[in-house]
Design a protein around this motif. Sequence first.
Motif, PDB file in Angstrom:
ATOM      1  N   ALA A   1      53.348  42.478  65.556  1.00  0.00           N
ATOM      2  CA  ALA A   1      54.284  41.351  65.623  1.00  0.00           C
ATOM      3  C   ALA A   1      55.057  41.392  66.947  1.00  0.00           C
ATOM      4  CB  ALA A   1      55.247  41.397  64.437  1.00  0.00           C
ATOM      5  N   GLN A   2      55.535  42.577  67.320  1.00  0.00           N
ATOM      6  CA  GLN A   2      56.289  42.706  68.568  1.00  0.00           C
ATOM      7  C   GLN A   2      55.411  42.361  69.772  1.00  0.00           C
ATOM      8  OE1 GLN A   2      59.033  46.199  66.585  1.00  0.00           O
ATOM      9  NE2 GLN A   2      58.071  46.673  68.545  1.00  0.00           N
ATOM     10  N   SER A   3      54.153  42.835  69.767  1.00  0.00           N
ATOM     11  CA  SER A   3      53.245  42.549  70.878  1.00  0.00           C
ATOM     12  C   SER A   3      53.058  41.047  71.043  1.00  0.00           C
ATOM     13  CB  SER A   3      51.867  43.169  70.637  1.00  0.00           C
ATOM     14  OG  SER A   3      51.985  44.553  70.462  1.00  0.00           O
TER      15      SER A   3
ATOM     16  N   LEU B   1      66.518  52.298  68.897  1.00  0.00           N
ATOM     17  CA  LEU B   1      65.360  51.633  68.293  1.00  0.00           C
ATOM     18  C   LEU B   1      64.459  52.647  67.623  1.00  0.00           C
ATOM     19  CD1 LEU B   1      63.799  49.159  70.905  1.00  0.00           C
ATOM     20  CD2 LEU B   1      65.446  48.640  69.118  1.00  0.00           C
ATOM     21  N   TYR B   2      63.639  52.136  66.720  1.00  0.00           N
ATOM     22  CA  TYR B   2      62.512  52.870  66.165  1.00  0.00           C
ATOM     23  C   TYR B   2      61.731  53.531  67.318  1.00  0.00           C
ATOM     24  CZ  TYR B   2      57.915  53.189  63.874  1.00  0.00           C
ATOM     25  OH  TYR B   2      56.724  53.606  63.377  1.00  0.00           O
ATOM     26  N   GLY B   3      61.398  54.823  67.166  1.00  0.00           N
ATOM     27  CA  GLY B   3      60.741  55.562  68.250  1.00  0.00           C
ATOM     28  C   GLY B   3      59.458  54.905  68.729  1.00  0.00           C
TER      29      GLY B   3
ATOM     30  N   ALA C   1      70.007  49.892  63.150  1.00  0.00           N
ATOM     31  CA  ALA C   1      69.076  50.582  64.031  1.00  0.00           C
ATOM     32  C   ALA C   1      68.557  51.880  63.425  1.00  0.00           C
ATOM     33  CB  ALA C   1      69.721  50.834  65.384  1.00  0.00           C
ATOM     34  N   ASN C   2      67.286  52.066  63.560  1.00  0.00           N
ATOM     35  CA  ASN C   2      66.521  53.214  63.089  1.00  0.00           C
ATOM     36  C   ASN C   2      66.565  54.295  64.166  1.00  0.00           C
ATOM     37  OD1 ASN C   2      64.443  54.904  62.235  1.00  0.00           O
ATOM     38  ND2 ASN C   2      62.973  53.265  61.958  1.00  0.00           N
ATOM     39  N   PRO C   3      66.816  55.561  63.887  1.00  0.00           N
ATOM     40  CA  PRO C   3      67.078  56.076  62.554  1.00  0.00           C
ATOM     41  C   PRO C   3      68.558  56.339  62.265  1.00  0.00           C
ATOM     42  CG  PRO C   3      66.544  57.902  63.998  1.00  0.00           C
ATOM     43  CD  PRO C   3      66.623  56.667  64.854  1.00  0.00           C
TER      44      PRO C   3
ATOM     45  N   VAL D   1      65.580  39.848  66.888  1.00  0.00           N
ATOM     46  CA  VAL D   1      66.174  40.904  66.066  1.00  0.00           C
ATOM     47  C   VAL D   1      65.119  41.494  65.145  1.00  0.00           C
ATOM     48  CG1 VAL D   1      67.904  41.465  64.318  1.00  0.00           C
ATOM     49  CG2 VAL D   1      68.485  39.888  66.173  1.00  0.00           C
ATOM     50  N   ASP D   2      64.936  42.804  65.246  1.00  0.00           N
ATOM     51  CA  ASP D   2      64.097  43.545  64.305  1.00  0.00           C
ATOM     52  C   ASP D   2      64.970  43.833  63.085  1.00  0.00           C
ATOM     53  OD1 ASP D   2      62.756  45.470  62.823  1.00  0.00           O
ATOM     54  OD2 ASP D   2      61.996  46.546  64.581  1.00  0.00           O
ATOM     55  N   ASN D   3      64.643  43.143  61.983  1.00  0.00           N
ATOM     56  CA  ASN D   3      65.494  43.212  60.781  1.00  0.00           C
ATOM     57  C   ASN D   3      64.860  44.087  59.694  1.00  0.00           C
ATOM     58  OD1 ASN D   3      67.897  42.385  59.458  1.00  0.00           O
ATOM     59  ND2 ASN D   3      66.817  40.768  58.351  1.00  0.00           N
ATOM     60  N   THR D   4      63.984  45.015  60.118  1.00  0.00           N
ATOM     61  CA  THR D   4      63.212  45.823  59.170  1.00  0.00           C
ATOM     62  C   THR D   4      64.098  46.626  58.221  1.00  0.00           C
ATOM     63  OG1 THR D   4      61.389  46.030  60.743  1.00  0.00           O
ATOM     64  CG2 THR D   4      61.520  47.708  59.024  1.00  0.00           C
ATOM     65  N   LEU D   5      65.103  47.316  58.752  1.00  0.00           N
ATOM     66  CA  LEU D   5      65.872  48.224  57.903  1.00  0.00           C
ATOM     67  C   LEU D   5      66.876  47.510  57.007  1.00  0.00           C
ATOM     68  CD1 LEU D   5      64.577  50.403  59.704  1.00  0.00           C
ATOM     69  CD2 LEU D   5      66.700  51.678  59.455  1.00  0.00           C
ATOM     70  N   ALA D   6      67.310  46.337  57.434  1.00  0.00           N
ATOM     71  CA  ALA D   6      68.294  45.614  56.626  1.00  0.00           C
ATOM     72  C   ALA D   6      67.602  44.726  55.591  1.00  0.00           C
ATOM     73  CB  ALA D   6      69.188  44.781  57.526  1.00  0.00           C
TER      74      ALA D   6
ATOM     75  N   SER E   1      50.879  49.498  52.291  1.00  0.00           N
ATOM     76  CA  SER E   1      50.162  48.626  53.229  1.00  0.00           C
ATOM     77  C   SER E   1      50.943  48.391  54.501  1.00  0.00           C
ATOM     78  CB  SER E   1      49.878  47.240  52.639  1.00  0.00           C
ATOM     79  OG  SER E   1      50.231  47.147  51.313  1.00  0.00           O
ATOM     80  N   LEU E   2      50.203  48.305  55.596  1.00  0.00           N
ATOM     81  CA  LEU E   2      50.783  47.947  56.880  1.00  0.00           C
ATOM     82  C   LEU E   2      50.850  46.429  56.988  1.00  0.00           C
ATOM     83  CD1 LEU E   2      51.281  49.887  59.554  1.00  0.00           C
ATOM     84  CD2 LEU E   2      50.285  50.924  57.539  1.00  0.00           C
ATOM     85  N   GLY E   3      51.901  45.974  57.629  1.00  0.00           N
ATOM     86  CA  GLY E   3      52.011  44.543  57.912  1.00  0.00           C
ATOM     87  C   GLY E   3      53.217  44.303  58.791  1.00  0.00           C
ATOM     88  N   GLY E   4      53.212  43.159  59.454  1.00  0.00           N
ATOM     89  CA  GLY E   4      54.360  42.766  60.257  1.00  0.00           C
ATOM     90  C   GLY E   4      54.539  41.272  60.153  1.00  0.00           C
TER      91      GLY E   4
ATOM     92  N   ASN F   1      57.493  57.738  57.344  1.00  0.00           N
ATOM     93  CA  ASN F   1      57.626  56.349  56.909  1.00  0.00           C
ATOM     94  C   ASN F   1      59.025  56.187  56.341  1.00  0.00           C
ATOM     95  OD1 ASN F   1      56.879  53.695  56.423  1.00  0.00           O
ATOM     96  ND2 ASN F   1      55.867  54.133  54.472  1.00  0.00           N
ATOM     97  N   ILE F   2      59.405  54.946  56.138  1.00  0.00           N
ATOM     98  CA  ILE F   2      60.670  54.635  55.478  1.00  0.00           C
ATOM     99  C   ILE F   2      60.411  53.458  54.551  1.00  0.00           C
ATOM    100  CG2 ILE F   2      62.175  55.435  57.345  1.00  0.00           C
ATOM    101  CD1 ILE F   2      62.322  52.509  58.285  1.00  0.00           C
ATOM    102  N   GLY F   3      61.379  53.179  53.676  1.00  0.00           N
ATOM    103  CA  GLY F   3      61.300  51.955  52.888  1.00  0.00           C
ATOM    104  C   GLY F   3      60.285  52.003  51.776  1.00  0.00           C
TER     105      GLY F   3
HETATM  106  C1  LIG Z   1      58.058  50.933  61.304  1.00  0.00           C
HETATM  107  C2  LIG Z   1      58.881  50.099  62.199  1.00  0.00           C
HETATM  108  C3  LIG Z   1      58.292  49.318  63.193  1.00  0.00           C
HETATM  109  C4  LIG Z   1      56.806  49.287  63.435  1.00  0.00           C
HETATM  110  O1  LIG Z   1      56.150  48.730  62.353  1.00  0.00           O
HETATM  111  P1  LIG Z   1      54.630  49.145  61.947  1.00  0.00           P
HETATM  112  O2  LIG Z   1      54.387  48.307  60.736  1.00  0.00           O
HETATM  113  O3  LIG Z   1      54.627  50.607  61.678  1.00  0.00           O
HETATM  114  O4  LIG Z   1      53.779  48.778  63.111  1.00  0.00           O
HETATM  115  C5  LIG Z   1      59.123  48.553  63.992  1.00  0.00           C
HETATM  116  N1  LIG Z   1      60.465  48.553  63.828  1.00  0.00           N
HETATM  117  C6  LIG Z   1      61.050  49.309  62.871  1.00  0.00           C
HETATM  118  C7  LIG Z   1      62.531  49.274  62.725  1.00  0.00           C
HETATM  119  C8  LIG Z   1      60.294  50.100  62.030  1.00  0.00           C
HETATM  120  O5  LIG Z   1      60.889  50.852  61.099  1.00  0.00           O
END
Ligand SMILES: *Cc1c(COP(=O)(O)O)cnc(C)c1O
Length: 428
Positions: free
Chosen positions: A91-93, A112-114, A159-161, A184-189, A218-221, A371-373
Amino acid sequence: MTEPPYPAFNTLAIHAGAQPDPATGARATPIYQTSSYVFDDVEHAASLFALEAFGNVYTRITNPTQAVLEERVAALEDGTAALATASGHAAQSIVFHTLLEPGDHFLAGRQLYGGSVNQFNHAFKKFDWHVIWADATKPESFEAALNDKVKAIFIESLANPGGVVVDIEAIAKIAKKAGVPLIVDNTLATPYLCRPKEHGANIIVHSLTKFLGGQGNSLGGIIVDCGTFDWLASGKYPTLSEPCPSYNGIRMAETFGDFSFSIACRMLGLRDLGPCISPFNAFLILNGIETLPLRMQRHCDNALSVAEWLDSHDKVDWVSYAGLKGNAYNKLAGKYLPRGAGSVFTFGLKGGYDSGVALVSNVNLFSHLANIGDTRSLIIHPASTTHSQLTSDERKAAGAGDDVVRLSIGIEDKDDIIADLEQALEQA
Ligand SMILES: *Cc1c(COP(=O)(O)O)cnc(C)c1O
């Protein structure tokens, strides 16, 4: 601005985008496990290829299971449209491929996420896209880092972690003044806790792999188009505003208006780079999303209890959880994450690196993994794993120094989670 709880959120998490299957009446969204779709006739085929009609051609571009997932996440984030991808990194790419030309710059908060730090520093450099790092805890550092090649600003909401709550509104103001979109990467919230669009984000990305799918299977974005950026007026984004040589010379922003960013990401980025989500993963993630509100609240409630317990443990040096009173981000958490500060946080062991290694070696209920979540409680020692490819300075800046342990608190019984940490800490 709408504040949580967002209207109809629980209902949308279950129903948005889905209908009983028109062919069979199936109530659950079917897995459309097909690579391609039969055209009605030659004219239909031609109109699909010319982008004059919407319809399925090939699963690299659209798929009906994926479409339900996209509509659902767009609804939860209050966006105009969304595009699901194979992973969060995909998704970011695609976001940056749509926004940037070779030689362009973008700003990113260092917290940011590493994996994102690596992607921006190394992989993107090969496209001649250049990240300039700012400090997400100091909004003014973004303003100071601006130059006229900067075409976007990227931050994580939570922000992770390290559990840093970012002042999205302050950074959105800077982005707006500079005339560039805020991503905005809203993954953790997740949109259950925070909807970045309410605070000025123009584009939202998620790793669906984490809380939205929620079960570590499963992986997904996904990319959510908030529909709030005027690409035509800006003129800085030729992919959106200029005639498109691979689509009959149409201008994406002119033809598709407030969802043109998502269309450009799909019809140019995804079509040509190729990281589409599998229909099976889209199905699993869609099912995960149905219980997002229930899971997220339990994740947050458990995390707060565990953080409070750790905070008073004598082998623990510090706990970085924004939900704790006295935490530097507690006030921002009250504003941006009123229902809970998420379930991912870090703490520091007085015993440093060796204690971190011992702790992850002695847990039983917790899974030691990257992994998280997940529904399950997870633990990792970032310095020896996720952040080991970063320099020591980058690690510290990302909140992942040698003494740091990261937890992703699951939805098990909190007493069992605490008991497992207690016995492992005794051995650390
Ligand atoms: C895991 C993660 C990503 C990358 O996502 P993938 O599905 O592993 O490619 C990006 N941002 C955050 C905050 C993440 O936790």
